[in-house]
Write an enzyme that holds these catalytic residues in place. Sequence first.
Site, short mmCIF file in Angstrom:
data_model
loop_
_atom_site.label_atom_id
_atom_site.label_comp_id
_atom_site.label_asym_id
_atom_site.label_seq_id
_atom_site.Cartn_x
_atom_site.Cartn_y
_atom_site.Cartn_z
N SER A 155 -65.94 14.50 52.32
CA SER A 155 -66.66 15.21 53.39
C SER A 155 -68.09 15.42 52.96
CB SER A 155 -65.99 16.57 53.65
OG SER A 155 -66.81 17.36 54.48
N TYR A 170 -62.70 23.98 49.81
CA TYR A 170 -62.78 22.72 50.54
C TYR A 170 -63.86 21.84 49.93
CZ TYR A 170 -63.03 19.57 54.59
OH TYR A 170 -63.02 18.47 55.43
P1 NAP Z 1 -56.42 17.12 61.66
O1 NAP Z 1 -56.42 16.64 63.06
O2 NAP Z 1 -56.04 18.56 61.39
O3 NAP Z 1 -55.52 16.14 60.79
C1 NAP Z 1 -55.04 16.49 59.52
C2 NAP Z 1 -53.65 15.94 59.37
O4 NAP Z 1 -53.18 16.18 58.05
C3 NAP Z 1 -52.64 16.58 60.32
O5 NAP Z 1 -51.77 15.61 60.85
C4 NAP Z 1 -51.92 17.56 59.41
O6 NAP Z 1 -50.63 17.89 59.85
C5 NAP Z 1 -51.88 16.76 58.14
N1 NAP Z 1 -51.63 17.61 56.98
C6 NAP Z 1 -52.19 18.82 56.71
N2 NAP Z 1 -51.70 19.31 55.58
C7 NAP Z 1 -50.80 18.41 55.12
C8 NAP Z 1 -49.96 18.36 53.98
N3 NAP Z 1 -49.94 19.34 53.07
N4 NAP Z 1 -49.18 17.27 53.80
C9 NAP Z 1 -49.17 16.26 54.71
N5 NAP Z 1 -49.94 16.26 55.81
C10 NAP Z 1 -50.75 17.32 56.01
O7 NAP Z 1 -57.87 16.96 61.02
P2 NAP Z 1 -58.93 15.74 61.00
O8 NAP Z 1 -60.20 16.30 61.49
O9 NAP Z 1 -58.38 14.51 61.59
O10 NAP Z 1 -59.08 15.57 59.43
C11 NAP Z 1 -58.63 14.44 58.72
C12 NAP Z 1 -59.33 14.43 57.37
O11 NAP Z 1 -60.75 14.31 57.56
C13 NAP Z 1 -59.13 15.72 56.55
O12 NAP Z 1 -58.96 15.36 55.18
C14 NAP Z 1 -60.42 16.46 56.74
O13 NAP Z 1 -60.69 17.34 55.67
C15 NAP Z 1 -61.41 15.30 56.81
N6 NAP Z 1 -62.68 15.62 57.46
C16 NAP Z 1 -62.72 15.98 58.78
C17 NAP Z 1 -63.95 16.26 59.37
C18 NAP Z 1 -64.05 16.69 60.81
O14 NAP Z 1 -65.15 17.12 61.24
N7 NAP Z 1 -63.00 16.55 61.62
C19 NAP Z 1 -65.13 16.18 58.60
C20 NAP Z 1 -65.05 15.80 57.27
C21 NAP Z 1 -63.81 15.51 56.70
P3 NAP Z 1 -50.46 19.23 60.76
O15 NAP Z 1 -51.31 19.00 61.99
O16 NAP Z 1 -48.98 19.29 61.05
O17 NAP Z 1 -50.95 20.37 59.92
#
Ligand code: NAP
Length: 264
Positions: A155, A170
Site C-alpha cells: 500500500s 497497517y
Molecule cells: P476487501 O474488499 O475488504 O477485501 C479483503 C478480503 O480479504 C476480503 O475478502 C476479506 O474477507 C479477506 N480477508 C480479510 N481477513 C482475512 C483473513 N484473516 N484470512 C483470509 N481472508 C481474509 O478489501 P480490498 O480493498 O479489496 O483490499 C484488498 C487488499 O488491498 C488488502 O490487502 C488491502 O490492504 C489492500 N489495499 C487496498 C486499498 C484500497 O484503497 N482499497 C489500498 C491499498 C491497499 P472478509 O470480507 O470476509 O473479511
Amino acid sequence: MTADHTADHTADAPGARTAVVTGAASPRGIGRATALLLASQGWNIGILDIDAVGGKALAEEIAANHNVTAYAVTADVSNEAQVRTAIDELEAALPPLAALANIAGVSSPVPYLELTSDEWHRVINTNLNGVHYVTRRVAESMVRHNYGRIVSISSTSAQRGGGTYSKTPYSVAKAGVIGLTRALARELGPFGITVNAIAPGPINTDIMGGPLTPETRADLIDTLLVNRVGETHDVASAIAYLLSNQSTYITGQTLNVDGGLYMH
Ligand code: NAP
C-alpha cells in the site's frame, strides 16, 4: 539447486496452470476483480478466503462463465496450520500452482495512542504474517516446478506512513510486505520464481468503512494527480501483468498503482 532458465515455460498456456488468489470473496474487492480477470485470461483459479460462502460462490461463478477450473478453500491467513491445510487441498484439486496473488488484508483506522496490543497483532498477523504463511507454502510447490509468479499487495501507506483508514500497524505490515518481496525475489529467483509487490493508492472498495460518499471521494481525489479514485480493475490488471509471461524480467519491485498519490 537452481532452475533451468532455458526451459520454455512460456509455451504452457495458463490453462495448464493455477493462480491462487487470497482475499477474493469480498463482493466489491480487489481480489474478486483479480480472480475474474485471471480466469478470463485462462488461468485456473484457487480461491483462499476466510469467507467460505463468498469464496464458494465466486468459484461457481468463475466455473459457469469461463472455461477454467475454480476451487475455493476456507482459511484465516493469519493461522499457519489452516493455510497449509488449505493450500494442500488446492494443490490436490487443481493443476500446478504457478501464480500467487496475496490480496487478503484488513484495514486499521485506530490512532497510535489508542492502539491496543490485540489490534496491533490482528493487523500484523493478517497483513504481514498472512502473506508469509501463504507464500511459504505456495513457494514450496513452485520450487518443485522451477516456476512461479508471486505478487503481494502492499500500500502507499507503507511509503507515506499510513492514512485515514490505515494507521500504524497497517503501515508497518505493508512496509514489511515490501521487505519480504525483496528478500524473496533474491532467494527464489534461482528457482525461476519472480516476486513483486503492488502499492495501491485509494481504490473504490468497502475496506475504507463501506462505499465512498461523494465527500470522501472528493477528499481522496484532492490527494491525487489524476481526477478519479482507483477502481478494482486498475489493480487487477497490474497484478495480471506481473503474473504473466510479459513480465519475466521484473522481480523485487513495488509498482505503485495510486493515481500519483505517492509523488503528489
Ligand atoms: P476487501 O474488499 O475488504 O477485501 C479483503 C478480503 O480479504 C476480503 O475478502 C476479506 O474477507 C479477506 N480477508 C480479510 N481477513 C482475512 C483473513 N484473516 N484470512 C483470509 N481472508 C481474509 O478489501 P480490498 O480493498 O479489496 O483490499 C484488498 C487488499 O488491498 C488488502 O490487502 C488491502 O490492504 C489492500 N489495499 C487496498 C486499498 C484500497 O484503497 N482499497 C489500498 C491499498 C491497499 P472478509 O470480507 O470476509 O473479511
